[in-house]
Design a protein around this motif. Structure first.
Motif: not given
Length: 116
Positions: A30-57
């Motif tokens: 509950x004290x950690x912001x969690x993120x999702x990333x993705x890596x398409x074939x042959x490409x760099x990993x990229x940020x998808x989204x995240x959810x804050x631990x503080x307020x769920x934003x």
């Protein structure tokens, strides 16, 4: 030892939906912001989204806004990625991530393949 384990990937047709899950252990979730990333074939990993631990934003990269939704269940120590209106360009390995004072943890990822 922090561990992140993703699940829920698979093959889906364009326009379809998938729900990914990331199970976390070894941390006060509950004290950690969690993120999702993705890596398409042959490409760099990229940020998808995240959810804050503080307020769920939630935060999303522009290409998934309105289609993807991140949520979390602190009691179950899980973070979810609901993906709707999937397109072939969403094909990638999706990984969850968290950070704490400069230390970063990653899951091994789950493969999402979107067929046209």
């Amino acid at each position: 030892q922090v561990q992140l384990v993703e699940s829920g990937g698979g093959l889906v047709q364009a326009g379809g939906s998938l729900r990914l899950s990331c199970a976390a252990s070894g941390l006060t979730f509950s004290s950690y912001t969690m993120g999702w990333f993705r890596q398409a074939p042959g490409k760099e990993r990229k940020f998808v989204g995240a959810i804050s631990w503080i307020d769920g934003i939630t935060y999303y990269t522009d290409s998934v806004k309105g289609r993807f939704t991140i949520s979390r269940d602190n009691a179950m120590t899980r973070v979810y990625l609901q993906m709707n209106s999937l397109q072939p360009e969403d094909t990638a390995v999706y990984s969850c991530n968290t950070n704490y004072y400069g230390t970063s943890w990653w899951g091994k990822g789950t493969l999402v393949t979107v067929s046209s």
